[in-house]
Design a protein around this motif. Structure first.
Motif, PDB file in Angstrom:
ATOM      1  N   UNK A 195     -61.797  60.783  28.968  1.00 57.13           N
ATOM      2  CA  UNK A 195     -61.484  62.218  29.056  1.00 57.13           C
ATOM      3  C   UNK A 195     -60.278  62.563  28.159  1.00 57.13           C
ATOM      4  N   UNK A 196     -59.274  61.684  28.180  1.00 57.85           N
ATOM      5  CA  UNK A 196     -58.096  61.909  27.324  1.00 57.85           C
ATOM      6  C   UNK A 196     -58.492  61.796  25.856  1.00 57.85           C
ATOM      7  N   UNK A 197     -59.339  60.822  25.600  1.00 60.83           N
ATOM      8  CA  UNK A 197     -59.765  60.587  24.222  1.00 60.83           C
ATOM      9  C   UNK A 197     -60.598  61.766  23.698  1.00 60.83           C
ATOM     10  N   UNK A 198     -61.409  62.343  24.587  1.00 54.56           N
ATOM     11  CA  UNK A 198     -62.213  63.510  24.194  1.00 54.56           C
ATOM     12  C   UNK A 198     -61.283  64.633  23.734  1.00 54.56           C
ATOM     13  N   UNK A 199     -60.205  64.838  24.494  1.00 55.82           N
ATOM     14  CA  UNK A 199     -59.240  65.897  24.126  1.00 55.82           C
ATOM     15  C   UNK A 199     -58.628  65.598  22.763  1.00 55.82           C
ATOM     16  N   UNK A 200     -58.298  64.315  22.550  1.00 53.79           N
ATOM     17  CA  UNK A 200     -57.681  63.921  21.285  1.00 53.79           C
ATOM     18  C   UNK A 200     -58.660  64.143  20.126  1.00 53.79           C
ATOM     19  N   UNK A 201     -59.909  63.767  20.337  1.00 47.95           N
ATOM     20  CA  UNK A 201     -60.910  63.892  19.273  1.00 47.95           C
ATOM     21  C   UNK A 201     -61.168  65.368  18.929  1.00 47.95           C
ATOM     22  N   UNK A 202     -61.143  66.227  19.938  1.00 51.57           N
ATOM     23  CA  UNK A 202     -61.374  67.659  19.692  1.00 51.57           C
ATOM     24  C   UNK A 202     -60.287  68.238  18.799  1.00 51.57           C
ATOM     25  N   UNK A 203     -59.143  67.587  18.779  1.00 54.80           N
ATOM     26  CA  UNK A 203     -58.050  68.037  17.928  1.00 54.80           C
ATOM     27  C   UNK A 203     -58.007  67.293  16.599  1.00 54.80           C
ATOM     28  N   UNK A 204     -58.426  66.026  16.606  1.00 56.84           N
ATOM     29  CA  UNK A 204     -58.149  65.165  15.452  1.00 56.84           C
ATOM     30  C   UNK A 204     -59.343  64.594  14.694  1.00 56.84           C
ATOM     31  N   UNK A 205     -60.554  64.736  15.222  1.00 51.83           N
ATOM     32  CA  UNK A 205     -61.725  64.204  14.512  1.00 51.83           C
ATOM     33  C   UNK A 205     -62.299  65.320  13.626  1.00 51.83           C
ATOM     34  N   UNK A 206     -62.126  65.211  12.293  1.00 48.73           N
ATOM     35  CA  UNK A 206     -62.514  66.320  11.403  1.00 48.73           C
ATOM     36  C   UNK A 206     -63.976  66.728  11.563  1.00 48.73           C
ATOM     37  N   UNK A 207     -64.857  65.746  11.796  1.00 46.71           N
ATOM     38  CA  UNK A 207     -66.282  66.052  11.949  1.00 46.71           C
ATOM     39  C   UNK A 207     -66.516  66.896  13.207  1.00 46.71           C
ATOM     40  N   UNK A 208     -65.854  66.514  14.268  1.00 47.56           N
ATOM     41  CA  UNK A 208     -66.009  67.244  15.532  1.00 47.56           C
ATOM     42  C   UNK A 208     -65.365  68.635  15.436  1.00 47.56           C
ATOM     43  N   UNK A 209     -64.189  68.693  14.804  1.00 49.44           N
ATOM     44  CA  UNK A 209     -63.502  69.981  14.635  1.00 49.44           C
ATOM     45  C   UNK A 209     -64.422  70.957  13.885  1.00 49.44           C
ATOM     46  N   UNK A 210     -65.052  70.474  12.808  1.00 45.24           N
ATOM     47  CA  UNK A 210     -65.938  71.337  12.011  1.00 45.24           C
ATOM     48  C   UNK A 210     -67.137  71.780  12.856  1.00 45.24           C
ATOM     49  N   UNK A 211     -67.686  70.865  13.630  1.00 43.46           N
ATOM     50  CA  UNK A 211     -68.861  71.188  14.451  1.00 43.46           C
ATOM     51  C   UNK A 211     -68.502  72.216  15.529  1.00 43.46           C
ATOM     52  N   UNK A 212     -67.297  72.100  16.091  1.00 42.69           N
ATOM     53  CA  UNK A 212     -66.874  73.051  17.130  1.00 42.69           C
ATOM     54  C   UNK A 212     -66.663  74.443  16.527  1.00 42.69           C
TER      55      UNK A 212
END
Ligand code: ATP
Length: 198
Positions: free
Chosen positions: A33-50
């Motif tokens: 759950x913590x990692x999901x929060x981190x990825x939503x902020x820091x994973x460029x692929x996920x950020x673009x998809x969001x």
């Protein structure tokens, strides 16, 4: 091969507390759950998809995730929530696989997630531990920990799978009900999992 073990349980059941004991025994823990929060902020692929799915307002001018905006969209809207989960859950799965590769010198690793079954992470795992506690006690613990009202905690409980279902599916069950020693139960499971690598 290092076994992949999941640990789940409803809100306030004591997953994180149990994980701290496993960690003290030297077991690497991945907090999904913590990692999901981190990825939503820091994973460029996920950020673009969001941004694609929910619009540019998903991030503010500094590039920080606009949580209240996103929460407003998905709150009580199952379709939007499933779009969000459909983006975040695969990113966490992928990240977890990479994390596993870095943790091979241990009898087993632990992956903590409140929505372990709901997200399908369980399919990547060898075995699952469910932490369970009576609902009243869980509500009380979360009120004390987060300062929420009983109604707010109940609303969150209603969004998760029923605890009994998680207990039925689990390979190990920890009863964190204040009656049974949590440390002893964790230690017994740790001993079994450490042996079964050989
Ligand atoms: P969440 O899903 O909300 O993250 P969780 O299942 O990880 O919850 P914890 O954060 O581990 O639950 O526990 C909830 C609260 O209850 C914490 O404040 C923790 O310190 C307390 N707690 C957990 N287990 C016990 C216990 N056996 N005795 C006393 N307090 C406990």
């Amino acid at each position: 091969m290092t076994k992949r073990i999941g640990i789940t349980g409803g809100i306030g059941s004591g997953k994180t507390t149990a994980c701290r004991i496993f960690a003290a025994l030297g077991i690497p823990v991945y907090y999904a759950d913590d990692r999901a929060k981190w990825l939503m902020q820091n994973d460029p692929k996920l950020v673009a998809a969001l941004k694609d799915a929910f619009g540019e307002k998903t991030y503010d001018e500094q590039g920080l995730l606009n949580r209240p905006y996103l929460a407003e969209i998905v709150f009580n809207n199952k379709e939007q929530l499933s779009i969000l989960n459909g983006l975040v859950h695969p990113a966490v799965k992928e990240d977890g696989i990479q994390w596993d590769e870095q943790h091979q010198a241990t009898p087993y690793t632990l992956r903590e997630a409140a929505l372990l079954y709901e997200s399908g992470i369980d399919q990547l795992l060898d075995q699952v531990i469910t932490v369970t506690a009576p609902e009243d006690l869980r509500i009380q613990r979360v009120i004390e920990r987060d300062g929420l009202s009983a109604e707010q905690v109940k609303a969150r409980i209603d969004k998760q799978w029923p605890e009994e279902k998680k207990v039925d599916l689990a390979d190990f069950v920890i009863h964190n009900d204040g009656q049974h020693s949590l440390i002893r139960q964790v230690y017994q499971i740790h001993q079994q999992l450490s042996k079964s690598k050989e």
